[in-house]
Design a protein around this motif. Structure first.
Motif, PDB file in Angstrom:
ATOM      1  N   ASN A 182      -7.000 -12.367  32.493  1.00  0.00           N
ATOM      2  CA  ASN A 182      -7.400 -12.888  31.185  1.00  0.00           C
ATOM      3  C   ASN A 182      -6.188 -13.393  30.411  1.00  0.00           C
ATOM      4  O   ASN A 182      -5.823 -12.881  29.357  1.00  0.00           O
ATOM      5  CB  ASN A 182      -8.129 -11.817  30.381  1.00  0.00           C
ATOM      6  CG  ASN A 182      -8.836 -12.397  29.177  1.00  0.00           C
ATOM      7  OD1 ASN A 182      -9.234 -13.561  29.181  1.00  0.00           O
ATOM      8  ND2 ASN A 182      -9.004 -11.597  28.146  1.00  0.00           N
ATOM      9  N   THR A 183      -5.550 -14.450  30.929  1.00  0.00           N
ATOM     10  CA  THR A 183      -4.308 -14.956  30.341  1.00  0.00           C
ATOM     11  C   THR A 183      -4.513 -15.645  29.004  1.00  0.00           C
ATOM     12  O   THR A 183      -3.550 -16.061  28.375  1.00  0.00           O
ATOM     13  CB  THR A 183      -3.639 -15.942  31.306  1.00  0.00           C
ATOM     14  OG1 THR A 183      -4.594 -16.971  31.665  1.00  0.00           O
ATOM     15  CG2 THR A 183      -3.174 -15.242  32.549  1.00  0.00           C
ATOM     16  N   ILE A 196      -5.196 -14.367  36.814  1.00  0.00           N
ATOM     17  CA  ILE A 196      -6.617 -14.551  37.097  1.00  0.00           C
ATOM     18  C   ILE A 196      -7.315 -14.762  35.764  1.00  0.00           C
ATOM     19  O   ILE A 196      -7.246 -13.899  34.880  1.00  0.00           O
ATOM     20  CB  ILE A 196      -7.206 -13.341  37.842  1.00  0.00           C
ATOM     21  CG1 ILE A 196      -6.548 -13.199  39.221  1.00  0.00           C
ATOM     22  CG2 ILE A 196      -8.716 -13.470  37.988  1.00  0.00           C
ATOM     23  CD1 ILE A 196      -7.003 -11.995  40.001  1.00  0.00           C
ATOM     24  N   ASN A 197      -7.975 -15.903  35.611  1.00  0.00           N
ATOM     25  CA  ASN A 197      -8.552 -16.275  34.309  1.00  0.00           C
ATOM     26  C   ASN A 197      -9.920 -15.655  34.097  1.00  0.00           C
ATOM     27  O   ASN A 197     -10.925 -16.338  33.905  1.00  0.00           O
ATOM     28  CB  ASN A 197      -8.643 -17.801  34.193  1.00  0.00           C
ATOM     29  CG  ASN A 197      -7.288 -18.446  34.067  1.00  0.00           C
ATOM     30  OD1 ASN A 197      -6.379 -17.889  33.468  1.00  0.00           O
ATOM     31  ND2 ASN A 197      -7.133 -19.617  34.647  1.00  0.00           N
ATOM     32  N   THR A 198      -9.979 -14.356  34.146  1.00  0.00           N
ATOM     33  CA  THR A 198     -11.220 -13.650  33.841  1.00  0.00           C
ATOM     34  C   THR A 198     -10.853 -12.226  33.449  1.00  0.00           C
ATOM     35  O   THR A 198      -9.726 -11.787  33.655  1.00  0.00           O
ATOM     36  CB  THR A 198     -12.182 -13.651  35.043  1.00  0.00           C
ATOM     37  OG1 THR A 198     -13.445 -13.112  34.653  1.00  0.00           O
ATOM     38  CG2 THR A 198     -11.613 -12.815  36.177  1.00  0.00           C
ATOM     39  N   ARG A 199     -11.813 -11.525  32.889  1.00  0.00           N
ATOM     40  CA  ARG A 199     -11.607 -10.124  32.518  1.00  0.00           C
ATOM     41  C   ARG A 199     -12.720  -9.295  33.139  1.00  0.00           C
ATOM     42  O   ARG A 199     -13.904  -9.556  32.926  1.00  0.00           O
ATOM     43  CB  ARG A 199     -11.597  -9.952  31.000  1.00  0.00           C
ATOM     44  CG  ARG A 199     -11.607  -8.480  30.555  1.00  0.00           C
ATOM     45  CD  ARG A 199     -11.323  -8.320  29.093  1.00  0.00           C
ATOM     46  NE  ARG A 199      -9.931  -8.618  28.793  1.00  0.00           N
ATOM     47  CZ  ARG A 199      -9.406  -8.485  27.583  1.00  0.00           C
ATOM     48  NH1 ARG A 199     -10.153  -8.078  26.587  1.00  0.00           N
ATOM     49  NH2 ARG A 199      -8.137  -8.773  27.371  1.00  0.00           N
ATOM     50  N   LEU A 200     -12.333  -8.301  33.908  1.00  0.00           N
ATOM     51  CA  LEU A 200     -13.285  -7.400  34.552  1.00  0.00           C
ATOM     52  C   LEU A 200     -13.390  -6.135  33.712  1.00  0.00           C
ATOM     53  O   LEU A 200     -12.386  -5.468  33.452  1.00  0.00           O
ATOM     54  CB  LEU A 200     -12.829  -7.074  35.974  1.00  0.00           C
ATOM     55  CG  LEU A 200     -12.709  -8.289  36.912  1.00  0.00           C
ATOM     56  CD1 LEU A 200     -12.160  -7.866  38.260  1.00  0.00           C
ATOM     57  CD2 LEU A 200     -14.036  -8.989  37.073  1.00  0.00           C
ATOM     58  N   SER A 317     -12.135   0.645  31.270  1.00  0.00           N
ATOM     59  CA  SER A 317     -12.622  -0.401  30.361  1.00  0.00           C
ATOM     60  C   SER A 317     -12.297  -1.798  30.870  1.00  0.00           C
ATOM     61  O   SER A 317     -13.163  -2.673  30.899  1.00  0.00           O
ATOM     62  CB  SER A 317     -12.011  -0.207  28.968  1.00  0.00           C
ATOM     63  OG  SER A 317     -10.592  -0.274  29.019  1.00  0.00           O
ATOM     64  N   ASN A 318     -11.052  -2.049  31.301  1.00  0.00           N
ATOM     65  CA  ASN A 318     -10.695  -3.374  31.821  1.00  0.00           C
ATOM     66  C   ASN A 318      -9.360  -3.286  32.539  1.00  0.00           C
ATOM     67  O   ASN A 318      -8.652  -2.274  32.460  1.00  0.00           O
ATOM     68  CB  ASN A 318     -10.636  -4.425  30.703  1.00  0.00           C
ATOM     69  CG  ASN A 318      -9.550  -4.121  29.690  1.00  0.00           C
ATOM     70  OD1 ASN A 318      -8.372  -4.378  29.920  1.00  0.00           O
ATOM     71  ND2 ASN A 318      -9.945  -3.559  28.542  1.00  0.00           N
ATOM     72  N   LEU A 319      -9.022  -4.373  33.229  1.00  0.00           N
ATOM     73  CA  LEU A 319      -7.739  -4.503  33.910  1.00  0.00           C
ATOM     74  C   LEU A 319      -6.907  -5.558  33.200  1.00  0.00           C
ATOM     75  O   LEU A 319      -7.420  -6.625  32.869  1.00  0.00           O
ATOM     76  CB  LEU A 319      -7.934  -4.915  35.373  1.00  0.00           C
ATOM     77  CG  LEU A 319      -8.226  -3.815  36.384  1.00  0.00           C
ATOM     78  CD1 LEU A 319      -8.466  -4.422  37.758  1.00  0.00           C
ATOM     79  CD2 LEU A 319      -7.097  -2.813  36.458  1.00  0.00           C
ATOM     80  N   GLN A 320      -5.640  -5.264  32.984  1.00  0.00           N
ATOM     81  CA  GLN A 320      -4.746  -6.235  32.365  1.00  0.00           C
ATOM     82  C   GLN A 320      -3.740  -6.786  33.365  1.00  0.00           C
ATOM     83  O   GLN A 320      -3.499  -7.982  33.411  1.00  0.00           O
ATOM     84  CB  GLN A 320      -4.025  -5.604  31.175  1.00  0.00           C
ATOM     85  CG  GLN A 320      -4.969  -5.232  30.040  1.00  0.00           C
ATOM     86  CD  GLN A 320      -4.237  -4.661  28.846  1.00  0.00           C
ATOM     87  OE1 GLN A 320      -3.046  -4.372  28.912  1.00  0.00           O
ATOM     88  NE2 GLN A 320      -4.944  -4.469  27.747  1.00  0.00           N
ATOM     89  N   THR A 321      -3.144  -5.927  34.173  1.00  0.00           N
ATOM     90  CA  THR A 321      -2.186  -6.376  35.179  1.00  0.00           C
ATOM     91  C   THR A 321      -2.336  -5.529  36.440  1.00  0.00           C
ATOM     92  O   THR A 321      -2.828  -4.386  36.396  1.00  0.00           O
ATOM     93  CB  THR A 321      -0.730  -6.256  34.675  1.00  0.00           C
ATOM     94  OG1 THR A 321      -0.465  -4.896  34.331  1.00  0.00           O
ATOM     95  CG2 THR A 321      -0.480  -7.165  33.489  1.00  0.00           C
ATOM     96  N   LEU A 322      -1.900  -6.106  37.553  1.00  0.00           N
ATOM     97  CA  LEU A 322      -1.762  -5.394  38.823  1.00  0.00           C
ATOM     98  C   LEU A 322      -0.377  -5.735  39.364  1.00  0.00           C
ATOM     99  O   LEU A 322      -0.086  -6.895  39.645  1.00  0.00           O
ATOM    100  CB  LEU A 322      -2.850  -5.821  39.812  1.00  0.00           C
ATOM    101  CG  LEU A 322      -4.283  -5.365  39.517  1.00  0.00           C
ATOM    102  CD1 LEU A 322      -5.238  -5.944  40.552  1.00  0.00           C
ATOM    103  CD2 LEU A 322      -4.373  -3.847  39.525  1.00  0.00           C
TER     104      LEU A 322
END
Length: 518
Positions: A182-183, A196-200, A317-322
């Motif tokens: 989610n950049t 990756i242009n999405t938010r899981l 809740s969500n992922l920001q970085t890996l």
């Protein structure tokens, strides 16, 4: 409620009531007045009390029309206003009498259950029975919201190390890089990285699937050929000592953001999301051990194991970085050898010195030599590798159009094929080069083929000049060899591809769809 249906039912009921009480029935003016009055009170009830029922609308419409008829009828009407059938209030004396009568009656003669007053159709003229007992709070049904249903949704994340910003960020390589999600909400000054242009959201499980790794030399070893018995005159052959990922028992995949479900005898296993073993190898050429040639890819995945992280009962809740790191069993990065280089200068093969020990020097300029600022390992670039060039700014003052065409062709997104590597030891004379790596396995030139005409059209075998003529390209080559280049080179054939499965919890909208809407 269905407004159109309720309106028509109420209009028919009111017409029936007034037709029975007015001699001659409703006139056209009276019916029009009734329609307008009913429309007015429907809107008012919806505005003031949206939960109000038809009974309120009927009562107010009936009272208003009764007053209008009394003012406008020329002859008196008997029994015009009987007990209002739309009034929901009951006389307390009648209620008490009905309760007393119900108590004295036998059980078999008890009155029928009480039914709340409701809008009655013209053809349904049932009599409302008074309530025999008081209604308590526990007897009133309170509507509850439907239970929210969820479903599990699987997403496959395929991440390639080539998609990072390799031109500006030199702290990462193919075995150590970061993926950001989610950049659109990327904080200011954050490190350059793949995205990756999405938010899981609401992640309940994250599972590692596989890693595709290049079969490349992870380190440079310099053995000598001592078969002659004289170690002083023995020749070094670094290209014969090929140590790749296939020599490892396993590869540990670490993600800084979380740990997996692995426990072992050292911290490297405890921190790993997955411990992967070799499964398959593929390449485009049959000769697998030819020195200096691309050796393809290998597949590693956690055999017979579940490499996952489960978030239960509360989802993530969500992922920001890996942040990925691929390590050997000793906890070291698989390789610190760069997969990209900074460009220093370029040269056509016909501008090199005739004394060069390179078979790619020729008078027609069929090849292009790319010199890097730093020396690279012989395993960094091999024959049949695909390289990507970006950030070129070469401008020829004598042939500006030719230099622009050259930059565009070199930066083809499909990449350029490597035909060999070379090195030069004299920093003052860039025109003298030798094929292959030096005695310790390092080089500083990458060789690609020049642009040729399309032979599919007429079988042409000549050069496709960037400036339109051979003489102009000769001038272009003279300007190019001394020009301080900018930009970089990335080896597309040395990249890592990782696959992860993510299972999220999402609303199940299908369960809320009515059957007649499907």
């Amino acid at each position: 409620m269905d407004t159109n249906k309720s309106f028509q039912d109420m209009l028919l009921d009111l017409r029936s009531q007034f037709n029975q009480r007015i001699p001659g029935g409703l006139t056209t003016d009276a019916d029009e007045r009734l329609n307008k009055t009913l429309t007015h009170y429907v809107k008012e009830v919806e505005r003031v009390n949206p939960s109000g029922g038809p009974q309120d609308i009927l009562r107010m419409t009936y009272d208003s029309m009764a007053k209008w008829f009394k003012r406008n009828l020329t002859q008196p009407v008997e029994n015009f206003a009987p007990a209002n059938r739309y009034d929901t209030e009951m006389d307390p004396a009648e209620v008490f009498a009905s309760i007393k009568a119900a108590r004295d009656q036998p059980a078999s003669e008890a009155p029928a259950p009480f039914r709340m007053p409701d809008l009655q159709k013209v053809e349904d003229k049932r009599t409302l029975i008074p309530v025999p007992f008081g209604i308590q709070q526990k007897d009133v049904l309170q509507p509850h919201e439907d239970t929210v249903k969820y479903r599990e949704v699987e997403y496959n994340l395929v991440m390639n190390s080539k998609d990072r910003d390799w031109l500006n960020n030199t702290t990462q390589n193919r075995y150590n890089f970061v993926i950001q999600f989610n950049t659109n909400y990327k904080p200011q000054g954050y490190g350059l990285q793949a995205h990756i242009n999405t938010r899981l959201r609401n992640i309940i499980r994250l599972e590692f699937i596989k890693a595709i790794l290049p079969v490349e030399g992870l380190s440079v070893v310099v053995p000598k050929d001592c078969s002659g018995g004289d170690s002083v005159t023995a020749v070094a052959h670094p290209q014969n000592a090929f140590y790749s990922v296939l020599a490892l028992p396993s590869v540990n995949v670490l993600v800084d953001e979380f740990q997996g479900n692995n426990y072992g005898t050292n911290n490297n296993i405890d921190k790993s999301l997955a411990v992967c073993q070799y499964d398959a190898t593929w390449r485009s050429e049959a000769v697998w051990n030819k020195p200096g040639v691309n050796r393809g890819y290998s597949l590693f995945f956690p055999k017979f194991m579940k490499a996952q992280r489960v978030y239960s009962p509360t989802p993530l809740s969500n992922l920001q970085t890996l942040s990925f790191r691929l390590q050997d069993p000793e906890g070291n990065l698989l390789s610190k050898i760069p997969d990209s280089s900074v460009l220093a200068t370029m040269a056509f093969s016909n501008t090199l010195d005739a004394s060069s020990n390179s078979c790619y020097t020729d008078p027609s300029g069929e090849y292009i030599f790319l010199r890097t600022q730093e020396w690279f390992s012989l395993w960094s670039y091999s024959q049949l590798d695909k390289i990507l060039l970006e950030g070129l700014t070469f401008i020829s003052a004598n042939v500006p159009d030719g230099s622009a065409a050259l930059n565009q062709w070199l930066q083809n997104p499909a990449g350029q094929s490597v035909v060999g590597i070379a090195y030069s030891t004299d920093p003052t004379n860039l025109a003298i080069v030798s094929d292959g790596p030096n005695s310790v396995g390092y080089a500083n030139w990458i060789i690609i083929r020049n642009r040729f005409k399309d032979p599919a059209i007429d079988g042409a075998t000549g050069l496709d000049y960037f400036s339109g003529s051979g003489s102009d390209d000769a001038q272009l080559g003279a300007d190019m060899i001394g020009y301080p280049q900018t930009g970089g080179i990335l080896n597309l054939s040395r990249q890592v591809q990782l696959s992860i499965r993510i299972i999220t919890r999402e609303y199940d909208l299908v369960s809320n769809v009515r059957a007649d809407n499907v």
